[in-house]
Design a protein around this motif. Structure first.
Motif, PDB file in Angstrom:
ATOM      1  N   ALA A   1      22.878  -2.665 -18.897  1.00  0.00           N
ATOM      2  CA  ALA A   1      23.652  -1.715 -19.954  1.00  0.00           C
ATOM      3  C   ALA A   1      22.420  -1.140 -20.974  1.00  0.00           C
ATOM      4  CB  ALA A   1      24.777  -1.947 -20.826  1.00  0.00           C
ATOM      5  N   ASP A   2      21.500  -2.094 -21.411  1.00  0.00           N
ATOM      6  CA  ASP A   2      20.596  -1.728 -22.265  1.00  0.00           C
ATOM      7  C   ASP A   2      19.565  -0.885 -21.794  1.00  0.00           C
ATOM      8  OD1 ASP A   2      19.890  -4.055 -21.052  1.00  0.00           O
ATOM      9  OD2 ASP A   2      18.909  -4.856 -22.794  1.00  0.00           O
ATOM     10  N   GLU A   3      19.306  -0.880 -20.445  1.00  0.00           N
ATOM     11  CA  GLU A   3      18.163  -0.064 -19.760  1.00  0.00           C
ATOM     12  C   GLU A   3      18.355   1.128 -19.247  1.00  0.00           C
ATOM     13  OE1 GLU A   3      16.222  -4.002 -17.305  1.00  0.00           O
ATOM     14  OE2 GLU A   3      18.101  -3.255 -16.307  1.00  0.00           O
ATOM     15  N   LEU A   4      19.765   1.800 -19.465  1.00  0.00           N
ATOM     16  CA  LEU A   4      20.037   2.953 -18.824  1.00  0.00           C
ATOM     17  C   LEU A   4      19.275   3.857 -19.573  1.00  0.00           C
ATOM     18  CD1 LEU A   4      23.916   2.580 -19.009  1.00  0.00           C
ATOM     19  CD2 LEU A   4      22.575   2.617 -16.944  1.00  0.00           C
ATOM     20  N   PRO A   5      18.847   4.815 -18.655  1.00  0.00           N
ATOM     21  CA  PRO A   5      17.955   6.254 -18.941  1.00  0.00           C
ATOM     22  C   PRO A   5      19.203   7.020 -19.767  1.00  0.00           C
ATOM     23  CG  PRO A   5      18.017   5.678 -16.582  1.00  0.00           C
ATOM     24  CD  PRO A   5      18.944   4.913 -17.212  1.00  0.00           C
ATOM     25  N   GLU A   6      18.381   7.979 -20.467  1.00  0.00           N
ATOM     26  CA  GLU A   6      19.156   8.835 -21.375  1.00  0.00           C
ATOM     27  C   GLU A   6      20.297   9.515 -20.526  1.00  0.00           C
ATOM     28  OE1 GLU A   6      19.272   9.065 -24.751  1.00  0.00           O
ATOM     29  OE2 GLU A   6      18.051   7.656 -24.716  1.00  0.00           O
ATOM     30  N   VAL A   7      21.508  10.278 -20.812  1.00  0.00           N
ATOM     31  CA  VAL A   7      22.225  10.771 -20.154  1.00  0.00           C
ATOM     32  C   VAL A   7      21.776  12.156 -19.524  1.00  0.00           C
ATOM     33  CG1 VAL A   7      24.528  12.139 -20.129  1.00  0.00           C
ATOM     34  CG2 VAL A   7      24.392   9.941 -21.370  1.00  0.00           C
ATOM     35  N   GLU A   8      20.738  12.855 -20.336  1.00  0.00           N
ATOM     36  CA  GLU A   8      20.253  14.221 -19.825  1.00  0.00           C
ATOM     37  C   GLU A   8      19.201  13.840 -18.576  1.00  0.00           C
ATOM     38  OE1 GLU A   8      20.102  12.987 -23.250  1.00  0.00           O
ATOM     39  OE2 GLU A   8      21.661  14.393 -23.625  1.00  0.00           O
ATOM     40  N   ALA A   9      18.443  12.882 -18.620  1.00  0.00           N
ATOM     41  CA  ALA A   9      17.582  12.206 -17.526  1.00  0.00           C
ATOM     42  C   ALA A   9      18.585  11.845 -16.389  1.00  0.00           C
ATOM     43  CB  ALA A   9      16.916  11.042 -17.848  1.00  0.00           C
ATOM     44  N   ILE A  10      19.677  11.397 -16.497  1.00  0.00           N
ATOM     45  CA  ILE A  10      20.691  10.967 -15.240  1.00  0.00           C
ATOM     46  C   ILE A  10      21.302  12.468 -14.806  1.00  0.00           C
ATOM     47  CG2 ILE A  10      22.774   9.897 -14.772  1.00  0.00           C
ATOM     48  CD1 ILE A  10      21.997   7.923 -16.938  1.00  0.00           C
ATOM     49  N   GLU A  11      21.670  13.343 -15.758  1.00  0.00           N
ATOM     50  CA  GLU A  11      22.134  14.563 -15.192  1.00  0.00           C
ATOM     51  C   GLU A  11      21.085  15.391 -14.555  1.00  0.00           C
ATOM     52  OE1 GLU A  11      25.724  15.853 -18.375  1.00  0.00           O
ATOM     53  OE2 GLU A  11      23.577  16.142 -19.263  1.00  0.00           O
ATOM     54  N   THR A  12      19.830  15.316 -14.896  1.00  0.00           N
ATOM     55  CA  THR A  12      18.815  16.173 -14.233  1.00  0.00           C
ATOM     56  C   THR A  12      18.676  15.486 -13.003  1.00  0.00           C
ATOM     57  OG1 THR A  12      17.747  16.616 -16.402  1.00  0.00           O
ATOM     58  CG2 THR A  12      16.430  16.975 -14.312  1.00  0.00           C
ATOM     59  N   ALA A  13      18.364  14.282 -12.512  1.00  0.00           N
ATOM     60  CA  ALA A  13      18.490  13.598 -11.719  1.00  0.00           C
ATOM     61  C   ALA A  13      19.429  13.807 -10.610  1.00  0.00           C
ATOM     62  CB  ALA A  13      18.070  12.068 -11.850  1.00  0.00           C
ATOM     63  N   ALA A  14      20.721  13.854 -10.932  1.00  0.00           N
ATOM     64  CA  ALA A  14      21.865  14.221 -10.251  1.00  0.00           C
ATOM     65  C   ALA A  14      21.769  15.504  -9.708  1.00  0.00           C
ATOM     66  CB  ALA A  14      23.018  13.779 -10.784  1.00  0.00           C
ATOM     67  N   ALA A  15      21.439  16.510 -10.575  1.00  0.00           N
ATOM     68  CA  ALA A  15      21.460  17.920 -10.321  1.00  0.00           C
ATOM     69  C   ALA A  15      20.337  18.002  -9.051  1.00  0.00           C
ATOM     70  CB  ALA A  15      21.180  18.635 -11.491  1.00  0.00           C
ATOM     71  N   GLU A  16      19.201  17.396  -9.235  1.00  0.00           N
ATOM     72  CA  GLU A  16      18.036  17.755  -8.333  1.00  0.00           C
ATOM     73  C   GLU A  16      18.724  17.052  -6.793  1.00  0.00           C
ATOM     74  OE1 GLU A  16      14.671  16.033 -10.148  1.00  0.00           O
ATOM     75  OE2 GLU A  16      14.444  17.773 -11.413  1.00  0.00           O
ATOM     76  N   TYR A  17      19.274  15.873  -7.241  1.00  0.00           N
ATOM     77  CA  TYR A  17      19.738  15.053  -5.904  1.00  0.00           C
ATOM     78  C   TYR A  17      20.604  15.739  -5.076  1.00  0.00           C
ATOM     79  CZ  TYR A  17      21.459  11.458  -2.741  1.00  0.00           C
ATOM     80  OH  TYR A  17      21.798  10.699  -1.773  1.00  0.00           O
ATOM     81  N   ALA A  18      21.704  16.470  -5.813  1.00  0.00           N
ATOM     82  CA  ALA A  18      22.700  17.325  -5.158  1.00  0.00           C
ATOM     83  C   ALA A  18      22.039  18.608  -4.445  1.00  0.00           C
ATOM     84  CB  ALA A  18      23.725  17.697  -6.015  1.00  0.00           C
ATOM     85  N   ALA A  19      20.995  19.206  -5.298  1.00  0.00           N
ATOM     86  CA  ALA A  19      20.250  20.534  -4.854  1.00  0.00           C
ATOM     87  C   ALA A  19      19.528  19.838  -3.405  1.00  0.00           C
ATOM     88  CB  ALA A  19      19.571  20.818  -5.768  1.00  0.00           C
ATOM     89  N   ALA A  20      18.772  18.877  -3.465  1.00  0.00           N
ATOM     90  CA  ALA A  20      18.033  18.408  -2.173  1.00  0.00           C
ATOM     91  C   ALA A  20      18.995  18.250  -1.194  1.00  0.00           C
ATOM     92  CB  ALA A  20      17.189  17.300  -2.753  1.00  0.00           C
ATOM     93  N   ALA A  21      20.301  17.605  -1.578  1.00  0.00           N
ATOM     94  CA  ALA A  21      20.958  17.116  -0.383  1.00  0.00           C
ATOM     95  C   ALA A  21      21.734  18.692   0.231  1.00  0.00           C
ATOM     96  CB  ALA A  21      22.379  16.365  -0.892  1.00  0.00           C
ATOM     97  N   ASP A  22      22.086  19.537  -0.233  1.00  0.00           N
ATOM     98  CA  ASP A  22      22.410  20.722  -0.075  1.00  0.00           C
ATOM     99  C   ASP A  22      21.410  21.193   1.023  1.00  0.00           C
ATOM    100  OD1 ASP A  22      25.040  20.831  -1.172  1.00  0.00           O
ATOM    101  OD2 ASP A  22      24.226  21.877  -2.933  1.00  0.00           O
ATOM    102  N   GLN A  23      19.976  21.173   0.352  1.00  0.00           N
ATOM    103  CA  GLN A  23      18.907  22.042   1.306  1.00  0.00           C
ATOM    104  C   GLN A  23      18.900  21.156   2.519  1.00  0.00           C
ATOM    105  OE1 GLN A  23      15.524  21.667  -1.380  1.00  0.00           O
ATOM    106  NE2 GLN A  23      16.073  23.534  -2.497  1.00  0.00           N
ATOM    107  N   ALA A  24      18.875  19.835   2.425  1.00  0.00           N
ATOM    108  CA  ALA A  24      18.926  18.917   3.776  1.00  0.00           C
ATOM    109  C   ALA A  24      20.116  19.221   4.735  1.00  0.00           C
ATOM    110  CB  ALA A  24      19.008  17.537   3.379  1.00  0.00           C
ATOM    111  N   ARG A  25      21.234  19.478   4.081  1.00  0.00           N
ATOM    112  CA  ARG A  25      22.352  20.030   5.273  1.00  0.00           C
ATOM    113  C   ARG A  25      22.117  21.151   5.771  1.00  0.00           C
ATOM    114  NH1 ARG A  25      25.334  17.097   1.215  1.00  0.00           N
ATOM    115  NH2 ARG A  25      25.574  18.665  -0.020  1.00  0.00           N
TER     116      ARG A  25
END
Length: 155
Positions: A57-81
């Motif tokens: 819990a005390d090591e979690l990155p900022e929410v903005e960093a998580i949102e950015t990583a999730a958006a990039e992951y989703a975009a990469a997954a769409d490109q892979a599909r």
């Protein structure tokens, strides 16, 4: 005739049709309730336990960093599909070609270095030796990232 109407396939088709009709009626009567129910269905899916090395819990990155990583992951997954669909489409033609030179493209086949267990042979060996069922273990859980609309919290 009656047997054809009672088959599992027909039953599934009828259930699906009834579900679609029920959704259509609900969308007219209470459209917001149907959307909320659909969102809850996607949120309450079966989940696997977290791996051992997740952030504390005390090591979690900022929410903005998580949102950015999730958006990039989703975009990469769409490109892979998209790329996988394109590969499957073109392989339909290429898989049927004999090895050879076609214009500037060399089509050939090389043996794979990957190996998988022959489960049929393993099952036969287990049965022959009376060892029971072949022990199996679960694969690693798949990471799933999806964008959902979260209602704004009012203070």
């Amino acid at each position: 005739m009656l047997h054809a109407l009672m088959s599992p396939r027909t039953t599934r088709t009828v259930r699906s049709l009834l579900g679609t009709v029920a959704d259509a009626v609900r969308s007219i009567v209470t459209p917001a309730a149907l959307t909320e129910a659909r969102q809850l269905e996607t949120i309450e899916t079966e989940t696997a336990p977290d791996p051992a090395d997740v952030y504390a819990a005390d090591e979690l990155p900022e929410v903005e960093a998580i949102e950015t990583a999730a958006a990039e992951y989703a975009a990469a997954a769409d490109q892979a599909r998209t790329a996988d669909r394109a590969k499957r489409k073109t392989r339909k033609l290429l898989d049927r070609l004999p090895a050879g030179l076609y214009g500037g493209w060399l089509v050939s086949r090389t043996p794979s270095s990957r190996q998988t267990a022959d489960l049929d042979a393993i099952r036969a060996t287990y049965q022959r030796l009376g060892l029971g069922d072949v022990p199996m273990k679960q694969s690693a859980p798949s990471l799933k990232v999806e964008r959902i609309d979260v209602p704004a919290l009012t203070a």
